[in-house]
Design an enzyme around this catalytic site. Structure first.
Site, short mmCIF file in Angstrom:
data_model
loop_
_atom_site.label_atom_id
_atom_site.label_comp_id
_atom_site.label_asym_id
_atom_site.label_seq_id
_atom_site.Cartn_x
_atom_site.Cartn_y
_atom_site.Cartn_z
CG ASP A 77 33.93 11.38 50.60
OD1 ASP A 77 34.25 10.91 51.72
OD2 ASP A 77 33.42 12.51 50.46
CE1 TYR A 82 29.42 16.77 51.02
CE2 TYR A 82 30.19 14.78 49.95
CZ TYR A 82 30.41 15.85 50.80
OH TYR A 82 31.64 15.99 51.40
CE LYS A 111 32.73 13.10 54.11
NZ LYS A 111 32.21 13.34 52.74
CG HIS A 144 30.04 16.36 57.02
ND1 HIS A 144 29.22 16.09 55.94
CD2 HIS A 144 31.05 17.10 56.52
CE1 HIS A 144 29.74 16.64 54.85
NE2 HIS A 144 30.83 17.27 55.18
N1 LIG Z 1 34.47 16.43 54.82
C1 LIG Z 1 34.25 17.64 54.34
O1 LIG Z 1 33.90 18.59 55.05
C2 LIG Z 1 34.45 17.86 52.86
C3 LIG Z 1 34.50 19.18 52.36
C4 LIG Z 1 34.70 19.36 50.99
C5 LIG Z 1 34.84 18.25 50.17
N2 LIG Z 1 34.73 16.97 50.67
C6 LIG Z 1 34.84 15.77 49.79
O2 LIG Z 1 36.07 15.88 49.05
C7 LIG Z 1 35.78 15.84 47.66
C8 LIG Z 1 36.81 16.62 46.87
O3 LIG Z 1 36.82 17.97 47.27
P1 LIG Z 1 36.25 19.15 46.35
O4 LIG Z 1 35.16 18.62 45.49
O5 LIG Z 1 35.96 20.27 47.27
O6 LIG Z 1 37.52 19.61 45.50
P2 LIG Z 1 38.56 18.98 44.46
O7 LIG Z 1 38.30 17.52 44.29
O8 LIG Z 1 39.90 19.41 44.90
O9 LIG Z 1 38.22 19.76 43.12
C9 LIG Z 1 37.06 19.49 42.38
C10 LIG Z 1 37.04 20.45 41.18
O10 LIG Z 1 38.15 20.17 40.32
C11 LIG Z 1 37.70 19.90 39.00
N3 LIG Z 1 38.61 18.86 38.49
C12 LIG Z 1 38.60 17.54 38.81
N4 LIG Z 1 39.61 16.90 38.19
C13 LIG Z 1 40.28 17.82 37.46
C14 LIG Z 1 41.40 17.77 36.60
N5 LIG Z 1 42.05 16.61 36.39
N6 LIG Z 1 41.81 18.92 35.99
C15 LIG Z 1 41.16 20.08 36.22
N7 LIG Z 1 40.07 20.19 37.02
C16 LIG Z 1 39.64 19.08 37.64
C17 LIG Z 1 36.27 19.44 39.17
O11 LIG Z 1 35.50 19.71 38.02
P3 LIG Z 1 34.82 18.52 37.09
O12 LIG Z 1 33.90 17.75 37.96
O13 LIG Z 1 34.15 19.29 36.01
O14 LIG Z 1 35.98 17.69 36.58
C18 LIG Z 1 35.81 20.31 40.33
O15 LIG Z 1 35.48 21.60 39.87
C19 LIG Z 1 34.35 16.38 47.59
O16 LIG Z 1 33.75 16.14 46.34
C20 LIG Z 1 33.74 15.66 48.76
O17 LIG Z 1 33.47 14.30 48.43
C21 LIG Z 1 34.57 16.78 52.01
#
Ligand SMILES: NC(=O)c1ccc[n+]([C@@H]2O[C@H](COP(=O)([O-])OP(=O)(O)OC[C@H]3O[C@@H](n4cnc5c(N)ncnc54)[C@H](OP(=O)(O)O)[C@@H]3O)[C@@H](O)[C@H]2O)c1
Length: 315
Positions: A77, A82, A111, A144
């Site tokens: 994704d 980004y 997106k 988005h």
């Molecule tokens: N459509 C939208 O508006 C929107 C908004 C926000 C996000 N997104 C998408 O959704 C994805 C995921 O959301 P997010 O990045 O906000 O949050 P997330 O995936 O819930 O959390 C990411 C965080 O968790 C850490 N992490 C990952 N695996 C872990 C584990 N097994 N144990 C402990 N910590 C862990 C990562 O650090 P490390 O990298 O150091 O492991 C990072 O700090 C985004 O990257 C993006 O692609 C879309």
């Protein structure tokens, strides 16, 4: 015929012994095979993907894509916002060159950002993303957000129905296999349904134990729209939410011999969602994929949902 059958059987045995999924090529270690779900347009989406957002992580993302595909991820994704599409494109090129996968084995989402919502801006914006990604098409292109903005970020009055017409054009041209939305509510989705021939294949929204989004998810499922869950860990990896040491969640994790974060991902999957956990760390990339050998009970899902406070991590 006998010979054909036995070579198929041998091939299957090889996949079981090595853990290789079918259609994967090249010398990789044990791989997880991620199940897929059929979208309302007939295309299939792997039910867990790699999130990639984080401006500070851009230099790490090429390597992360390599680790992820080696581990078995097929769904990635990203978004124009980004600013990592070029690095992701390099990672995709690496894994294709190494022969780990073929292009058609991958499911790439990007997106459209808010400042390109005019109908005639959509296809050029997608072409720009494709050039950065080094791809001929994406598997999924999302609006988005329903909010349109000018290049400086200030709001502007462009109806997302117009944007959706541009998305339909992108699909017609074969530049996006599937099209969908992100951060849309039911009313907005129903406006699209009422005014166009194409129902969004996906709505990508924030879902995690502190923001369970029951109503929007039910509404999407009733309309045959798949829900991709972003920020799936919610407050479990940030401050201020339920702690990883909370006995309720710890007990569930201990029962399955899994980490709290794995249980939280399984919670999304067992609700029929498609989580896209982000990590650029090899150990955590693998850990986040290792969630297909257990399943939560309905009671455990309810227990985890009881953390809900309808709180967004972005508020
Ligand atoms: N459509 C939208 O508006 C929107 C908004 C926000 C996000 N997104 C998408 O959704 C994805 C995921 O959301 P997010 O990045 O906000 O949050 P997330 O995936 O819930 O959390 C990411 C965080 O968790 C850490 N992490 C990952 N695996 C872990 C584990 N097994 N144990 C402990 N910590 C862990 C990562 O650090 P490390 O990298 O150091 O492991 C990072 O700090 C985004 O990257 C993006 O692609 C879309």
């Amino acid at each position: 015929m006998k010979l054909v059958l036995s070579s198929v059987a041998l091939c299957a045995l090889f996949h079981v012994i090595t853990g290789h999924a079918g259609h994967n090529h090249g010398p990789v270690g044990k791989q997880v095979k991620v199940p897929t779900k059929q979208l309302n347009d007939g295309n299939n989406i792997p039910i867990l993907g790699l999130g990639t957002f984080g401006f500070g992580d851009i230099p790490k993302i090429r390597q992360a894509i390599n680790w992820a595909v080696e581990a078995g991820y097929r769904h990635i994704d990203t978004a124009a916002l980004y600013a990592n599409e070029e690095e992701i494109g390099k990672g995709i090129s690496d894994v294709l060159k190494k022969g780990l996968v073929r292009r058609e084995d991958l499911f790439i989402t990007t997106k459209l950002w808010n400042d390109k919502h005019a109908k005639d801006q959509v296809v050029p914006a997608l072409r720009d993303s494709l050039a950065k990604l080094g791809l001929q098409y994406v598997d999924l292109y999302l609006i988005h957000s329903p909010e349109a903005s000018k290049a400086d970020g200030s709001p502007t009055n462009i109806d997302y129905l117009e944007t959706w017409q541009g998305m339909e054009e992108a699909k017609k041209l074969g530049l996006a296999k599937s099209i969908g939305v992100s951060n849309f509510n039911t009313k907005q989705i129903d406006r699209i349904k009422a005014h166009s021939k194409t129902v969004p294949a996906v709505n990508q929204i924030e879902v995690h134990p502190s923001n369970t989004q029951e109503q929007t998810i039910n509404d999407c499922f009733e309309r045959n729209i798949a829900v991709v869950a972003y920020s799936p860990f919610g407050f479990f990896v940030t401050r201020g939410g339920p702690s990883k040491d909370d006995p309720k969640i710890k007990n569930i994790a201990q029962k399955y011999g899994k980490s709290v974060t794995q249980v939280v991902l399984r919670y999304s999957i067992d609700r029929g969602l498609i989580p896209i956990p982000k990590s650029t760390n090899q150990k955590r990339i693998k850990e986040n994929l290792d969630v297909f050998d257990f399943q939560l009970t309905p009671e455990e899902i309810s227990t985890i949902s009881s953390y809900n406070t309808d709180t967004s991590i972005f508020s």
